[in-house]
Design a protein around this motif. Structure first.
Motif, PDB file in Angstrom:
ATOM      1  N   ASP A 169     -10.844   4.074 -10.986  1.00  0.00           N
ATOM      2  CA  ASP A 169     -11.255   3.874  -9.596  1.00  0.00           C
ATOM      3  C   ASP A 169     -10.029   3.384  -8.840  1.00  0.00           C
ATOM      4  OD1 ASP A 169     -13.941   4.608  -9.593  1.00  0.00           O
ATOM      5  OD2 ASP A 169     -14.549   2.685 -10.443  1.00  0.00           O
ATOM      6  N   PRO A 223      -9.553   2.578  -5.116  1.00  0.00           N
ATOM      7  CA  PRO A 223      -9.831   2.369  -3.690  1.00  0.00           C
ATOM      8  C   PRO A 223      -8.653   1.678  -2.997  1.00  0.00           C
ATOM      9  CG  PRO A 223     -10.946   0.700  -4.992  1.00  0.00           C
ATOM     10  CD  PRO A 223     -10.273   1.621  -5.971  1.00  0.00           C
ATOM     11  N   GLU A 224      -8.146   2.280  -1.926  1.00  0.00           N
ATOM     12  CA  GLU A 224      -7.003   1.689  -1.234  1.00  0.00           C
ATOM     13  C   GLU A 224      -7.356   0.354  -0.593  1.00  0.00           C
ATOM     14  OE1 GLU A 224      -4.803   4.046   1.455  1.00  0.00           O
ATOM     15  OE2 GLU A 224      -4.804   5.818   0.180  1.00  0.00           O
ATOM     16  N   SER A 225      -8.614   0.178  -0.217  1.00  0.00           N
ATOM     17  CA  SER A 225      -8.992  -1.007   0.551  1.00  0.00           C
ATOM     18  C   SER A 225      -8.842  -2.298  -0.234  1.00  0.00           C
ATOM     19  CB  SER A 225     -10.439  -0.862   1.025  1.00  0.00           C
ATOM     20  OG  SER A 225     -11.308  -0.677  -0.094  1.00  0.00           O
ATOM     21  N   THR A 226      -8.996  -2.265  -1.551  1.00  0.00           N
ATOM     22  CA  THR A 226      -8.999  -3.500  -2.334  1.00  0.00           C
ATOM     23  C   THR A 226      -7.658  -3.833  -2.965  1.00  0.00           C
ATOM     24  OG1 THR A 226      -9.653  -2.340  -4.363  1.00  0.00           O
ATOM     25  CG2 THR A 226     -11.418  -3.131  -2.920  1.00  0.00           C
ATOM     26  N   ARG A 258       0.817  -1.215   0.000  1.00  0.00           N
ATOM     27  CA  ARG A 258       0.000   0.000   0.000  1.00  0.00           C
ATOM     28  C   ARG A 258       0.853   1.269   0.000  1.00  0.00           C
ATOM     29  NH1 ARG A 258      -3.428  -1.617   3.017  1.00  0.00           N
ATOM     30  NH2 ARG A 258      -5.216  -1.786   1.645  1.00  0.00           N
TER      31      ARG A 258
END
Length: 562
Positions: A225, A227-230, A204
């Motif tokens: 898109d 998104p850091e979460s995925t 990350r």
């Protein structure tokens, strides 16, 4: 019905329904849900991918264009005219507000009727034909260092295969790789990319952040898109993926699946952390299965040992004329790095040229498998110890067979030297007794004729046992968590390796001296030297790492500057 033609015979009723809904202006997802009601149970991403695949089919695409053309020909009012009418209504509404006549009974029904009619008509009209969008073009000379123009041209000319990129800190090799990953996605709409690091925990803040930087540098942030979460980046228009994966277990890489097409670009960031070419091959064989071709990028800072597998692999490739590129911060415009970076490099060059050559020029200055080639074993006298001013203490917790270990050192920043002059340790020693041993180690006289006294200095400790830290504090020891997660095990090892000298008194510190003498880089079953320090017989070394963790954290660039 307007627009009926020969292409309708080539598609199913459900596909025809899909095309009809799309011709009315529905989104891909909404049209697919309408034509295939069973898809209501699917995840939205799955629906989007299926719709994208459906619309790629030649007969469906042809039918959709036929319907849109017919709708456009039959329309008596254009979308632009409706927008113009709505603009007029807006102006009238503003005028009404200004005149305080919102309750005007003649104006209100007309406004509502026209607004309702225009909304219904807008739903049926096709989108205005957009201007033909040119192919993605960017002047990469403005974004990448001069050393990387050659590999960039290779890839742009169609090269597919392995490209190895070695360099010291600030050489911009990671920036280049991230730009090429995004560029590949832009130019190959049927392909995906995978970015790999050995440890998932590093992704990350390193590789993922670097690719996000590249997308923004290319002016494409509104098209992705992120998104850091995925740890997955998706191009909105095509559904292409940039997938980030840690290789803590290389056998799991075979589980990567892409929604369509194949993986056409792979980037191994910090490739030196992998366990030799055998592990790298296992990963590439899984990722590139089923694809026509793939460009694979390998970026890394050359390890200290010349015998490390990645240095040996670079030399082999260079000898065979395979694509290998080396870079340093000297090849990068100085304004990209900043004055402080340049000053730090020049200061290290002045004070420790060997460390400078390794850290900034990317040269493997070690000759064997030894982890520490900068250690000086000598006696540290009482007279020297009496003059120490920057004492650093650390401890590593253990029970059995791993021992509890503690060391004390003096830090000399001006000389980049560490002098380790005391240690203690034992097996099966509870935290309260450890605290008493720590206090004994930190008890001495501050001058001739003065009574020995306990010095309440911090003892930076292994984070793994917060209970032991708490018990020691209850018993008077100033134990504190070292925060070993940052900068991390290998980074703090590099701090010790890159000192001008690590002086160890082998009589005062026999356990530490024995560990340092025995530490060697790990080797693969094939005999390749890995950039990996075995964990286990390094308890007093770990205690010293924790003692100097603050210095390692403050040292600029120990998180590899790219």
């Amino acid at each position: 019905m307007a627009g009926m033609g020969s292409s309708k015979r080539d598609i199913t009723p459900a596909q025809e329904r899909y095309c009809q809904e799309r011709a009315k202006g529905a989104t891909q997802r909404r049209a697919y849900l309408s034509a295939f009601p069973s898809s209501e149970r699917w995840k939205p991403a799955t629906v989007d991918n299926r719709a994208y695949e459906l619309e790629k089919r030649r007969e469906v695409s042809a039918r959709l264009k036929e319907l849109q053309k017919a709708a456009a020909a039959a329309a008596v009012v254009t979308r632009a005219e409706i927008v113009g009418a709505q603009a007029m209504l807006l102006r009238k509404g503003v005028a009404a507000v200004e005149a305080h006549s919102l309750a005007d009974k003649d104006l209100a029904p007309a406004v509502k009727a026209l607004a309702d009619a225009s909304d219904r008509l807008m739903a049926w009209l096709p989108e205005d034909e957009p201007e033909e969008r040119p192919a993605f073009v960017r002047d990469f000379a403005l974004l990448m260092g001069p050393r990387f123009l050659a590999p960039h041209r290779m890839i742009a000319d169609g090269y597919r295969g392995d490209i190895w990129l070695a360099g010291g800190r600030g050489s911009c090799k990671s920036s280049f790789c991230s730009l090429e990953v995004v560029n590949h996605i832009e130019r190959n709409p049927d392909q995906h990319a995978v970015v790999l690091m050995k440890r998932k925990a590093d992704l990350r803040d390193a590789a993922y952040a670097q690719v996000v930087w590249a997308i923004r540098a290319l002016g494409l942030e509104d098209q992705y898109d992120m998104p850091e979460s995925t740890l997955r980046i998706t191009k909105k228009a095509t559904g292409q993926k940039i997938i980030f994966r840690g290789c803590d277990n290389a056998n799991k890489i075979k589980s990567i699946k892409v929604p369509f097409g194949y993986v056409g670009c792979v980037w191994f960031e910090e490739a030196d952390q992998f366990r030799g070419m055998a592990e790298v091959r296992k990963v590439t064989q899984s990722l590139t299965r089923g694809g026509e071709s793939c460009v694979r990028l390998y970026s890394f800072n050359p390890p200290r040992s010349a015998r490390c597998w990645v240095n040996a692999e670079m030399e082999r490739r260079e000898a065979e004329g395979l694509p290998v590129f080396r870079s340093t911060y000297l090849d990068v415009p100085p304004e990209w790095l900043g004055g402080q970076f340049i000053a730090d490099a020049e200061e290290l060059k002045r004070t420790d040229e060997r460390a400078y050559r390794h850290e900034y020029l990317g040269e493997p200055v070690g000759i064997g498998t030894e982890v520490f080639d900068n250690v000086v074993f000598r006696a540290i006298t009482d007279e020297e110890i009496a003059q120490f001013e920057r004492l650093r203490f650390g401890q590593d917790f253990g029970w059995y067979p791993d021992p509890w270990a503690v060391t004390g050192s003096e830090w000399r920043p001006g000389r980049r030297e560490l002098l380790t002059f005391c240690e203690d340790g034992a097996n099966k020693l509870p935290p309260d007794e450890q605290a008493e041993r720590v206090k004994a180690l930190l008890t001495w006289s501050d001058g001739e004729g003065r009574e020995p006294e306990y010095h309440h200095l911090p003892v930076l400790s292994d984070d793994a046992d917060p209970t032991a830290i708490a018990v020691q504090r209850d018993h008077g020891a100033n134990a504190r968590a070292a925060g070993k997660g940052k900068p991390g095990r290998m980074a703090s090892y590099r701090f010790l390796q890159c000192l001008a000298a690590w002086v160890i008194d082998p009589v005062r510190c026999p356990m530490l001296a024995a560990e340092v003498r025995a530490l060697e880089y790990a080797q693969s079953p094939d005999g390749e030297v890995l950039n990996e320090i075995p964990d286990g017989n390094d308890h007093w070394v770990d205690a010293t790492r924790y003692a100097t963790m603050d210095e390692a954290r403050r040292a600029r660039g120990y998180r590899k500057a790219e």
